[in-house]
Design an enzyme around this catalytic site. Sequence first.
Site, PDB file in Angstrom:
ATOM      1  N   GLN A 103      -2.789   2.727   5.488  1.00 32.15           N
ATOM      2  CA  GLN A 103      -2.219   2.700   4.139  1.00 32.15           C
ATOM      3  C   GLN A 103      -3.268   2.785   3.047  1.00 32.15           C
ATOM      4  O   GLN A 103      -4.456   2.620   3.299  1.00 32.15           O
ATOM      5  CB  GLN A 103      -1.412   1.423   3.946  1.00 32.15           C
ATOM      6  CG  GLN A 103      -2.214   0.162   4.189  1.00 32.15           C
ATOM      7  CD  GLN A 103      -1.371  -1.097   4.009  1.00 32.15           C
ATOM      8  OE1 GLN A 103      -1.581  -1.848   3.073  1.00 32.15           O
ATOM      9  NE2 GLN A 103      -0.419  -1.325   4.896  1.00 32.15           N
ATOM     10  N   HIS A 105      -3.397   2.097  -1.581  1.00 35.13           N
ATOM     11  CA  HIS A 105      -2.674   1.584  -2.742  1.00 35.13           C
ATOM     12  C   HIS A 105      -3.063   2.391  -3.980  1.00 35.13           C
ATOM     13  O   HIS A 105      -4.196   2.865  -4.082  1.00 35.13           O
ATOM     14  CB  HIS A 105      -2.980   0.101  -2.925  1.00 35.13           C
ATOM     15  CG  HIS A 105      -2.776  -0.694  -1.671  1.00 35.13           C
ATOM     16  ND1 HIS A 105      -1.531  -0.920  -1.136  1.00 35.13           N
ATOM     17  CD2 HIS A 105      -3.659  -1.253  -0.801  1.00 35.13           C
ATOM     18  CE1 HIS A 105      -1.662  -1.609  -0.005  1.00 35.13           C
ATOM     19  NE2 HIS A 105      -2.935  -1.819   0.219  1.00 35.13           N
ATOM     20  N   GLU A 140      -7.283  -5.185  -3.071  1.00 30.09           N
ATOM     21  CA  GLU A 140      -7.244  -6.336  -2.173  1.00 30.09           C
ATOM     22  C   GLU A 140      -8.596  -6.612  -1.539  1.00 30.09           C
ATOM     23  O   GLU A 140      -9.411  -5.714  -1.348  1.00 30.09           O
ATOM     24  CB  GLU A 140      -6.135  -6.185  -1.120  1.00 30.09           C
ATOM     25  CG  GLU A 140      -6.225  -4.958  -0.258  1.00 30.09           C
ATOM     26  CD  GLU A 140      -4.938  -4.683   0.543  1.00 30.09           C
ATOM     27  OE1 GLU A 140      -3.836  -5.010   0.075  1.00 30.09           O
ATOM     28  OE2 GLU A 140      -5.066  -4.135   1.639  1.00 30.09           O
ATOM     29  N   HIS A 270      -6.931   2.441   4.652  1.00 34.09           N
ATOM     30  CA  HIS A 270      -7.331   1.342   5.530  1.00 34.09           C
ATOM     31  C   HIS A 270      -6.211   0.950   6.487  1.00 34.09           C
ATOM     32  O   HIS A 270      -5.039   1.238   6.250  1.00 34.09           O
ATOM     33  CB  HIS A 270      -7.756   0.110   4.721  1.00 34.09           C
ATOM     34  CG  HIS A 270      -6.698  -0.409   3.783  1.00 34.09           C
ATOM     35  ND1 HIS A 270      -6.439   0.167   2.562  1.00 34.09           N
ATOM     36  CD2 HIS A 270      -5.827  -1.447   3.877  1.00 34.09           C
ATOM     37  CE1 HIS A 270      -5.465  -0.490   1.944  1.00 34.09           C
ATOM     38  NE2 HIS A 270      -5.065  -1.476   2.730  1.00 34.09           N
ATOM     39  N   ARG A 289       1.915   4.783   2.905  1.00 35.46           N
ATOM     40  CA  ARG A 289       1.519   4.746   4.309  1.00 35.46           C
ATOM     41  C   ARG A 289       1.177   6.141   4.817  1.00 35.46           C
ATOM     42  O   ARG A 289       1.758   7.126   4.367  1.00 35.46           O
ATOM     43  CB  ARG A 289       2.633   4.117   5.149  1.00 35.46           C
ATOM     44  CG  ARG A 289       2.877   2.665   4.781  1.00 35.46           C
ATOM     45  CD  ARG A 289       3.924   1.998   5.655  1.00 35.46           C
ATOM     46  NE  ARG A 289       4.076   0.595   5.253  1.00 35.46           N
ATOM     47  CZ  ARG A 289       4.862   0.188   4.275  1.00 35.46           C
ATOM     48  NH1 ARG A 289       5.598   1.065   3.610  1.00 35.46           N
ATOM     49  NH2 ARG A 289       4.913  -1.083   3.941  1.00 35.46           N
TER      50      ARG A 289
END
Length: 440
Positions: A103, A105, A140, A270, A289
């Site tokens: 995935q 972001h 993240e 990642h 994804r």
Amino acid sequence: MELLEGVVRPYAWGSRTAIASLQGRPTPSAHPEAELWFGAHPAAPAQCVRDTAVEQNSSDSNLLSVIREDPAHELGAAVLGRFGERLPFLLKILAAEEPLSLQAHPTLAQADEGFARENALGLALDAPERNYRDPWHKPELVVAVTQFDALAGFRPPTRTVELFRELQVPALDPYLGLLAGQADRDGLRALFTTWLTLPDKAITTLVTAVLEGAVAVLESGADTFTDELRTLLELGEMYPGDPGVLASLLLNRVRLNPGESLYLPAGSLHAYLHGTAVEIMANSDNVLRGGLTPKHIDVPELLRVLDFTPTSDDELLPTVRTLGAERIYLTPAAEFRLSRIELDGTGLLLSQSISFDMPGPQMLAVLGGTIEVRAATGDTVSVAAGSALWLADGDPDVVVRASSSRATFVRVLVPVSQVAAPGQVPAVPGSAGAGPDAPE
Ligand SMILES: [Zn+2]
């Protein structure tokens, strides 16, 4: 101060032992326990643990409702001015028994645009084909609790060419040629796009040939890419015919030891593989994804947000700054700053206590042992492993002590004193107690 009980998320890839043993519950647990959420996300806000004999309003006791009742007290002016009446971060303990999906972001601008676009299309917020569930980005950071394995960021292509050569799979030759001829982000983009858009039959044939090549290399005893090839075989067994299996060959195979960390900025492809980690992220659900999942995959949208810039694995590891007992993981994220603190109840080897006086809301989550948190007013709360503590902006300063021989916890705050405009790298955090910038 609010003592918090996290919410367990029972996703199928979760461990049946990691979170339960952290919290001192019997193992194995009845169901997989993938994540333990400490936050104010509407899907699973952390529960406030209160003495119901003393407190009347126990029905209202979760962190989301506490913040909604008095955002100015809980979040403070600087966070309110910057992020509105919402907690900007979400803290999780993540326990992966099996790999998670591949995935990436979006950036803040991409999320804002995508959310508006899908709203205009009339897609329901919970529609499975929805990519953007809110207008926020989701940088993240993971900090390993046990050994933690992941795939992250595109490996420098010259190294990937070496990996392809080692495999000696004729069906891979055209792709090897492509990448060797253009060993940069454009070559990676061309190759990744080709693989993700190949017809199913061609992908299945290619994946099968590559897996056979990997078995042959491992059987020959060659040890240059052992971890990479073992991961490839594991993914190939779980997701035969998935182009994400091939894509895993393009990414850095990262292994973190406890206390080591990995930062995933927007656009970084990642997949988390195995292990227990603390994960801190901006409070968003926006995930695109690229495979290794039965869930919705939108290839064109993923290609729009992916950053194909090659990164070596040590570039993915944040700089760590030590301030006394605190190890601070430096990232450009404006929504969170996470640090890890280890205290010694005897005070013989490490600090016995630490005091916090930064402005804004803070969360402490205990990873081992028990801490005792004493407020300047004299109130004291004991927080055991697997639980967390919420400190509002308007709460008094606290001193934290280890009440076991060794206690380890993480601390999250919103770095209001270093907030930068989106895309800018904020200054290195200054000394504790620095005042907040004026809200924008
Ligand atoms: Zn992610």
